[in-house]
Scaffold this active site. Sequence first.
Site, short mmCIF file in Angstrom:
data_model
loop_
_atom_site.label_atom_id
_atom_site.label_comp_id
_atom_site.label_asym_id
_atom_site.label_seq_id
_atom_site.Cartn_x
_atom_site.Cartn_y
_atom_site.Cartn_z
N ASP A 123 -9.35 -25.11 -92.64
CA ASP A 123 -9.82 -24.04 -91.05
C ASP A 123 -9.81 -22.87 -91.88
O ASP A 123 -9.53 -21.99 -91.70
CB ASP A 123 -8.49 -24.78 -90.01
CG ASP A 123 -9.16 -23.52 -89.13
OD1 ASP A 123 -9.27 -23.51 -88.78
OD2 ASP A 123 -7.97 -23.73 -88.51
N GLU A 154 -8.41 -1.97 -116.49
CA GLU A 154 -7.34 -1.28 -116.92
C GLU A 154 -5.84 -1.79 -115.59
O GLU A 154 -5.13 -0.21 -115.23
CB GLU A 154 -7.34 -0.16 -117.77
CG GLU A 154 -7.82 0.08 -118.71
CD GLU A 154 -8.01 1.66 -119.83
OE1 GLU A 154 -7.51 2.12 -118.65
OE2 GLU A 154 -8.67 1.54 -120.11
N GLU A 190 -2.29 -1.66 -113.57
CA GLU A 190 -1.29 -1.19 -113.62
C GLU A 190 0.18 -1.83 -112.03
O GLU A 190 -0.42 -2.13 -111.35
CB GLU A 190 -0.85 0.71 -114.02
CG GLU A 190 -1.62 0.97 -114.44
CD GLU A 190 -1.68 2.67 -114.48
OE1 GLU A 190 -2.06 3.13 -115.72
OE2 GLU A 190 -2.28 3.43 -113.18
N GLU A 199 3.83 2.54 -118.97
CA GLU A 199 3.41 3.66 -118.90
C GLU A 199 4.11 4.75 -118.12
O GLU A 199 5.43 4.80 -118.67
CB GLU A 199 2.66 3.39 -116.81
CG GLU A 199 0.85 3.11 -116.81
CD GLU A 199 0.25 3.79 -117.71
OE1 GLU A 199 0.30 5.69 -117.81
OE2 GLU A 199 -0.83 3.50 -118.39
N GLU A 232 0.92 -1.80 -118.01
CA GLU A 232 0.21 -1.63 -118.13
C GLU A 232 -0.27 -2.60 -119.30
O GLU A 232 0.12 -2.41 -119.79
CB GLU A 232 -1.13 -0.43 -117.90
CG GLU A 232 -2.37 -0.32 -119.12
CD GLU A 232 -3.33 0.80 -118.66
OE1 GLU A 232 -4.31 0.78 -120.12
OE2 GLU A 232 -2.53 1.30 -117.96
N HIS A 249 -8.10 1.07 -113.70
CA HIS A 249 -9.09 2.15 -114.50
C HIS A 249 -10.11 1.19 -114.94
O HIS A 249 -9.41 -0.14 -115.44
CB HIS A 249 -8.85 2.88 -115.38
CG HIS A 249 -8.13 3.84 -115.00
ND1 HIS A 249 -7.22 5.24 -116.33
CD2 HIS A 249 -7.55 4.58 -113.30
CE1 HIS A 249 -6.65 5.55 -115.62
NE2 HIS A 249 -7.04 5.60 -114.08
N ARG A 275 -9.04 13.98 -117.54
CA ARG A 275 -9.02 12.79 -116.42
C ARG A 275 -9.08 13.25 -114.54
O ARG A 275 -8.25 12.79 -114.14
CB ARG A 275 -8.14 12.45 -116.75
CG ARG A 275 -7.81 11.70 -118.41
CD ARG A 275 -6.63 11.12 -118.96
NE ARG A 275 -6.92 9.94 -119.49
CZ ARG A 275 -7.26 10.20 -120.84
NH1 ARG A 275 -7.30 11.27 -121.23
NH2 ARG A 275 -7.42 8.70 -121.54
N GLU A 279 -15.70 5.04 -117.97
CA GLU A 279 -14.53 4.55 -117.05
C GLU A 279 -14.76 5.65 -115.44
O GLU A 279 -15.08 6.27 -115.48
CB GLU A 279 -14.11 5.23 -117.42
CG GLU A 279 -12.83 4.32 -117.30
CD GLU A 279 -11.84 5.71 -118.12
OE1 GLU A 279 -9.66 4.69 -118.14
OE2 GLU A 279 -11.08 6.29 -118.17
N ARG A 304 -11.92 6.07 -113.01
CA ARG A 304 -11.30 6.13 -112.44
C ARG A 304 -10.36 5.74 -111.09
O ARG A 304 -8.51 6.01 -110.55
CB ARG A 304 -10.29 7.14 -113.25
CG ARG A 304 -11.09 7.51 -114.29
CD ARG A 304 -10.40 8.79 -115.16
NE ARG A 304 -9.38 8.91 -114.91
CZ ARG A 304 -8.57 8.78 -115.45
NH1 ARG A 304 -8.40 7.83 -116.98
NH2 ARG A 304 -6.69 9.47 -115.47
#
Length: 455
Positions: free
Chosen positions: A64, A143, A145, A200, A207, A256, A327, A344, A346
């Site tokens: 359903d 990655e 976390e 972490e 992580e 990330h 970063r 990457e 982030r």
Amino acid sequence: MTTGNLADEADGLTEAEEAVLEEIEEENVKFVRLQFTDITGTVKNVSIPAGQVEKAFKEGIWFDGSSIEGFVRIQESDMRLEPDPETFAVLPWRTDDNAASARLICDVANTDGTPFEGGPRQVLKSVIERAESMGYEISIGPEPEFFLFEKDEHGKATTNPHDSGGYFDLAPKDLASDVRREIIFTLEDMGFEIEASHHEVAEGQHEINFKYDDALGTADNIATFRAVVRAVAEQHDLHATFMPKPIGEINGSGMHSHISLFDEDGNAFADDDDEFNLSELAYNFMGGVLNHAQAFTAVTNPTVNSYKRLVPGYEAPVYIAWSDVNRSALIRVPDAAGTSARFEIRSPDPSCNPYLAYAAVISAGLEGIENDADPGDPVREDIYEFDDEKREEYGIETLPPNLGAAVDALEEDEVITEALGDHVSEKFAEAKNADYADYKTHVSSWEEEKYLEKF
């Protein structure tokens, strides 16, 4: 039909489907969970006896659809689950008689057998088909976390971290090393290749990184990963959460994601003659991602709580820029070359629906390739230290400050809404606007403590 000699009795099945029936028999599997996700990314499942798997492959299993968030209305509720044999995995938990259960991840189909446009997995498959038509395969390495919290005497989750460890800490501060180890062994039993795991930055935060895969395989793996982490945590009387920011004033949880494209010659993002080892195609893809970042943020960061993480000062990206060392930027280019060349993203967090999140990001990148998008120059300074004037000088915009603004940006972006499709775009925005409306009328304990007696 019994589970005995399932493969021998199979007729009209593919080689992969026959292999599933053989493994069911070899592993003494009694029940198989047919899994799929709703628009929010919540995993749903229907459990069937192993003897019904052949029928599921041939005819699908009806359910359903009106009971699933974001699917269909009550008057059009019949839908069909079509299991993907490539996703078969035996679950590591067995009964006392050594019987096992397994799972198959499913696509969702309409009554006439056509793919359901509102199925998140189908949305991603459509985007992948677009990439393939351009000559590319997408590789993604996530990655994710998460936090491990204690439970209270009633078995309800608290926000008391299970340990007091920090980044890369060892026992005794990292009390969860045994839990992480068990999670890893469980994932490996289900076919994962684990590359690294560690504590972490925040207390109770962890992580675990698993090997990159094609976009669909990675999205499937993320859905499985979250289920395994929660299940193993429960066995240790802990609560695992992928909530982006469960505790204020400390780092939140991100996901990330490392992305690269491959063509018939290898990694299409690689150029060893470039300063950052990236090809022109990679820069175009990156430019598309930056151009549509405000719109896809609603999908990669889909909760009210997501925007408690996306603030300066906690290593989460806020600014739409790229860098090799910085970063604080949305995109970071790791020091990698050749087959490992990549960048990457982030901003995504682990509360997202991975199918929709990657569909949105990939679509932005493909649009960048088609239109020769320019990502601009890298920003190597700490953007957190910039004032408004300097950010304007550099042409750096910010991600949406809240879920409401993110949904507005999504609805205005034709590239991302077209990739998601009319059905998903409409239902997703509807659900998220409802969440944000609820949030805006809620009075928090912080407000009570701050203002109740003052005014």
